[in-house]
Design a protein around this motif. Structure first.
Motif, short mmCIF file in Angstrom:
data_model
loop_
_atom_site.label_atom_id
_atom_site.label_comp_id
_atom_site.label_asym_id
_atom_site.label_seq_id
_atom_site.Cartn_x
_atom_site.Cartn_y
_atom_site.Cartn_z
N LEU A 53 -26.13 -79.89 -40.79
CA LEU A 53 -25.12 -79.78 -41.85
C LEU A 53 -24.10 -80.91 -41.75
CD1 LEU A 53 -24.37 -75.98 -41.21
CD2 LEU A 53 -26.08 -76.94 -42.78
N TYR B 204 -23.30 -85.27 -41.53
CA TYR B 204 -23.53 -86.35 -42.51
C TYR B 204 -25.01 -86.47 -42.84
CZ TYR B 204 -23.99 -90.96 -44.53
OH TYR B 204 -24.33 -92.00 -45.37
N ALA B 205 -25.85 -86.47 -41.78
CA ALA B 205 -27.28 -86.68 -41.99
C ALA B 205 -27.89 -85.54 -42.80
CB ALA B 205 -27.98 -86.83 -40.64
N LEU C 98 -25.45 -74.59 -37.42
CA LEU C 98 -24.66 -73.66 -36.63
C LEU C 98 -23.33 -73.28 -37.26
CD1 LEU C 98 -25.15 -75.31 -33.09
CD2 LEU C 98 -26.55 -73.54 -34.18
N GLU C 99 -22.79 -74.14 -38.15
CA GLU C 99 -21.45 -73.88 -38.69
C GLU C 99 -21.57 -72.99 -39.92
OE1 GLU C 99 -22.88 -76.94 -38.45
OE2 GLU C 99 -22.00 -77.69 -36.60
N TRP D 164 -32.68 -73.51 -36.16
CA TRP D 164 -33.81 -74.25 -36.73
C TRP D 164 -35.12 -73.49 -36.58
CZ3 TRP D 164 -37.95 -75.64 -33.73
CH2 TRP D 164 -37.76 -75.70 -32.34
N ALA E 226 -30.58 -83.11 -37.21
CA ALA E 226 -29.95 -82.43 -36.07
C ALA E 226 -29.70 -83.46 -34.96
CB ALA E 226 -30.89 -81.33 -35.58
N PRO E 227 -28.95 -83.07 -33.91
CA PRO E 227 -28.73 -83.98 -32.77
C PRO E 227 -30.04 -84.45 -32.16
CG PRO E 227 -27.24 -82.10 -32.65
CD PRO E 227 -28.18 -81.81 -33.78
N ASN E 228 -29.98 -85.60 -31.50
CA ASN E 228 -31.19 -86.29 -31.02
C ASN E 228 -32.09 -85.43 -30.12
OD1 ASN E 228 -29.99 -88.38 -32.35
ND2 ASN E 228 -29.48 -89.59 -30.53
N HIS F 144 -34.71 -83.46 -32.05
CA HIS F 144 -35.70 -84.10 -32.94
C HIS F 144 -37.14 -83.74 -32.53
CE1 HIS F 144 -32.78 -87.47 -34.48
NE2 HIS F 144 -32.28 -86.27 -34.59
N GLU G 135 -34.48 -87.91 -38.66
CA GLU G 135 -33.41 -88.90 -38.50
C GLU G 135 -33.75 -89.89 -37.38
OE1 GLU G 135 -31.08 -90.41 -39.69
OE2 GLU G 135 -30.76 -89.20 -41.46
N LYS G 136 -33.11 -91.04 -37.44
CA LYS G 136 -33.19 -92.00 -36.34
C LYS G 136 -32.26 -91.54 -35.24
CE LYS G 136 -29.59 -93.63 -36.00
NZ LYS G 136 -28.18 -93.12 -35.84
N THR H 33 -32.41 -95.93 -42.53
CA THR H 33 -31.78 -96.08 -43.85
C THR H 33 -31.22 -97.49 -44.08
OG1 THR H 33 -29.87 -95.09 -42.75
CG2 THR H 33 -31.17 -93.68 -44.19
N TRP I 255 -22.05 -83.87 -28.81
CA TRP I 255 -23.39 -84.21 -28.34
C TRP I 255 -23.60 -85.73 -28.29
CZ3 TRP I 255 -26.81 -87.12 -31.13
CH2 TRP I 255 -26.58 -87.23 -32.50
N LYS J 52 -16.81 -81.92 -34.92
CA LYS J 52 -17.96 -81.85 -34.02
C LYS J 52 -17.65 -80.89 -32.86
CE LYS J 52 -20.38 -85.93 -35.23
NZ LYS J 52 -20.34 -85.82 -36.66
N1 LIG Z 1 -29.58 -92.64 -40.88
C1 LIG Z 1 -28.26 -92.53 -40.90
O1 LIG Z 1 -27.58 -93.21 -41.66
C2 LIG Z 1 -27.58 -91.52 -40.01
C3 LIG Z 1 -26.20 -91.30 -40.12
C4 LIG Z 1 -25.61 -90.33 -39.29
C5 LIG Z 1 -26.37 -89.64 -38.36
N2 LIG Z 1 -27.71 -89.90 -38.25
C6 LIG Z 1 -28.54 -89.16 -37.30
O2 LIG Z 1 -28.62 -87.81 -37.76
C7 LIG Z 1 -28.60 -86.90 -36.68
C8 LIG Z 1 -27.42 -85.94 -36.84
O3 LIG Z 1 -26.22 -86.69 -36.86
P1 LIG Z 1 -24.88 -86.10 -37.55
O4 LIG Z 1 -23.86 -87.18 -37.48
O5 LIG Z 1 -25.22 -85.52 -38.87
O6 LIG Z 1 -24.53 -84.97 -36.48
P2 LIG Z 1 -23.59 -83.69 -36.61
O7 LIG Z 1 -23.21 -83.33 -35.23
O8 LIG Z 1 -22.52 -83.96 -37.62
O9 LIG Z 1 -24.54 -82.58 -37.24
C9 LIG Z 1 -25.58 -82.00 -36.51
C10 LIG Z 1 -25.98 -80.69 -37.15
O10 LIG Z 1 -27.07 -80.11 -36.42
C11 LIG Z 1 -26.86 -78.72 -36.35
N3 LIG Z 1 -27.53 -78.09 -35.22
C12 LIG Z 1 -27.31 -78.27 -33.89
N4 LIG Z 1 -28.06 -77.42 -33.16
C13 LIG Z 1 -28.77 -76.67 -34.05
C14 LIG Z 1 -29.72 -75.62 -33.93
N5 LIG Z 1 -30.07 -75.13 -32.74
N6 LIG Z 1 -30.26 -75.08 -35.06
C15 LIG Z 1 -29.87 -75.55 -36.27
N7 LIG Z 1 -29.00 -76.54 -36.46
C16 LIG Z 1 -28.44 -77.10 -35.35
C17 LIG Z 1 -25.36 -78.57 -36.21
O11 LIG Z 1 -25.00 -77.25 -36.58
C18 LIG Z 1 -24.85 -79.64 -37.17
O12 LIG Z 1 -24.71 -79.11 -38.46
C19 LIG Z 1 -28.56 -87.76 -35.42
O13 LIG Z 1 -29.86 -87.93 -34.93
C20 LIG Z 1 -28.00 -89.09 -35.90
O14 LIG Z 1 -28.46 -90.18 -35.12
C21 LIG Z 1 -28.30 -90.83 -39.05
#
Ligand SMILES: NC(=O)c1ccc[n+]([C@@H]2O[C@H](COP(=O)([O-])OP(=O)(O)OC[C@H]3O[C@@H](n4cnc5c(N)ncnc54)[C@H](O)[C@@H]3O)[C@@H](O)[C@H]2O)c1
Length: 372
Positions: free
Chosen positions: A18, A20-21, A43-44, A64, A80-82, A85, A102-103, A131, A172, A231
């Motif tokens: 939920l 940015y990605a 989670l939120e 998930w 989701a966090p790395n 994946h 996601e990357k 992207t 994370w 976060k």
């Molecule tokens: N391509 C891009 O432009 C770009 C930009 C930002 C982030 N990313 C990538 O996207 C991924 C997420 O980054 P972000 O900045 O959105 O992180 P974030 O921390 O803002 O969001 C992570 C989300 O994952 C959810 N999550 C965590 N554990 C979970 C679980 N067990 N079940 C369900 N959901 C769960 C969290 O609730 C949260 O909503 C990373 O891998 C990051 O590298 C890519």
């Protein structure tokens, strides 16, 4: 874009994440014809309801696992966090779903390899959200290279540097186990991808890398604001690098200089770019604070006189372009070569970089080394 056939079944998508990605995945899939985001997990609780409402997603989950267990999904989209994946992607592939991840594809080459193997076994698509290579300016550089305007590109500099850009102090992102690394795996992966994509996928032969953690461990370099507030804090130690630099040797004698930093004493901005030196021309792309205009210069000779070209750039939305190509690939039904292999190659380069930095030596990718 291909014309859609009306008889085509809508593609049913579940999005995990939920932040940015995750939101960009939701937004992009919502805009594509005949694609329905039908499930969302995160989670939120408040954000889950809000995004679910905004994008009309009927099925909302706190984890998930519940989302991936749905038998009626065609696609699982991972924001989701790395560290999640690989588990999410592998579980989705085993359930017969296609995956947009996601990357970075995963924290390590070994994890990325498991995803690629699962994709091959299930005969399903894995695409990675690289992207930045979809940007209008990067596409202009790519066309210049394809048309031979730069000749053979023999040296590239790729950098992404921020002054105060640690994306969530204590979240994370700064936890080694959850993120797999710092700006090298977060921003550097985009720049490695961009450079290798522009140079038409040369083999990476060796890397010599150094990493630093000078500001983060002292509580400096945080982006602050929403990033830190939104976060979840998972720890109080800053466990990853805040700057990485690498010299990378490529097949055919070409070289790549890489620099990726979340925090360093420099201009107060968030800047990335590439410089390309070719046998018949050069090019420079400088993106300041995610700007999209006036970012590229092409250097060449016209009638024997040095000339500078400033192409007009049409901005493109990275996530939308990635999602569109992913959907087109699924609809075409030819999945071979769409198994996440490019994400695996980047993960191996990053493994080699971290090993090189830790062991203070150059690492040859074909040689005898173990990822640390
Ligand atoms: N391509 C891009 O432009 C770009 C930009 C930002 C982030 N990313 C990538 O996207 C991924 C997420 O980054 P972000 O900045 O959105 O992180 P974030 O921390 O803002 O969001 C992570 C989300 O994952 C959810 N999550 C965590 N554990 C979970 C679980 N067990 N079940 C369900 N959901 C769960 C969290 O609730 C949260 O909503 C990373 O891998 C990051 O590298 C890519």
């Amino acid at each position: 874009m291909q014309t859609e056939r009306v008889s085509e079944k809508p593609l049913r998508v579940g999005v995990v994440g939920l932040g940015y990605a995750g939101e960009m995945h939701l937004k992009s899939f919502s805009r594509l014809p005949n694609v329905e985001p039908v499930a969302l997990a995160g989670l939120e609780a408040g954000k889950l309801r809000e995004l679910g409402g905004r994008y009309g997603v009927p099925n909302l989950y706190a984890s998930w696992e519940e989302l991936v267990a749905r038998a009626d999904l065609d696609v699982v989209s991972v924001g989701a966090p790395n560290h999640l994946h690989a588990p999410i992607a592998i579980s989705a592939l085993e359930g017969g779903k296609h995956v947009l991840c996601e990357k970075p594809l995963a924290r390590t080459g070994a994890e990325a390899e498991q995803i690629v193997e699962a994709a091959r076994k299930a005969n399903r698509v894995v695409h990675i959200a690289f992207t930045q290579r979809e940007r209008g300016d990067v596409q202009v550089l790519k066309r210049n290279i394809l048309e031979g305007n730069l000749g053979r590109v023999y040296h590239v500099k790729a950098t992404w540097m921020r002054r105060n850009g640690i994306p969530g102090m204590g979240s994370w992102f700064t936890d080694k186990e959850m993120a797999g690394g710092g700006p090298l795996i977060d921003l550097g992966v985009h720049m490695i991808d961009m450079a290798l994509y522009l140079m038409d996928e040369p083999e990476v032969e060796s890397v010599s890398c150094a990493t630093y953690a000078e500001l983060g461990p002292r509580g400096r370099g945080s982006r602050g604001g929403d990033d830190d507030e939104n976060k979840t804090v998972v720890g109080d130690a800053y466990e990853v690098e805040d700057l990485a630099t690498a010299f990378i040797r490529l097949s055919g004698g070409a070289t790549l200089n890489l620099e990726a930093g979340w925090a360093a004493y420099r201009e107060s901005s968030d800047d990335f770019g590439v410089t390309l030196y070719g046998t018949d021309g050069g090019a420079e792309m400088r993106v300041r604070n995610y700007g999209t205009q006036d970012t590229v210069r092409i250097y060449t000779d016209v009638v024997g006189v040095p000339a500078v070209v400033a192409p007009e750039i049409t901005p493109r939305e990275g996530h939308l372009s990635v999602a569109r190509r992913f959907v087109e690939t699924i609809r075409k039904g030819e999945y071979q070569g769409h198994d996440g292999e490019d994400g695996l190659r980047r993960a191996r380069v990053i493994d080699a970089c971290y090993t090189s930095a830790l062991e203070n030596r150059e690492v040859s990718l074909s040689g005898d080394w173990e990822a640390v």
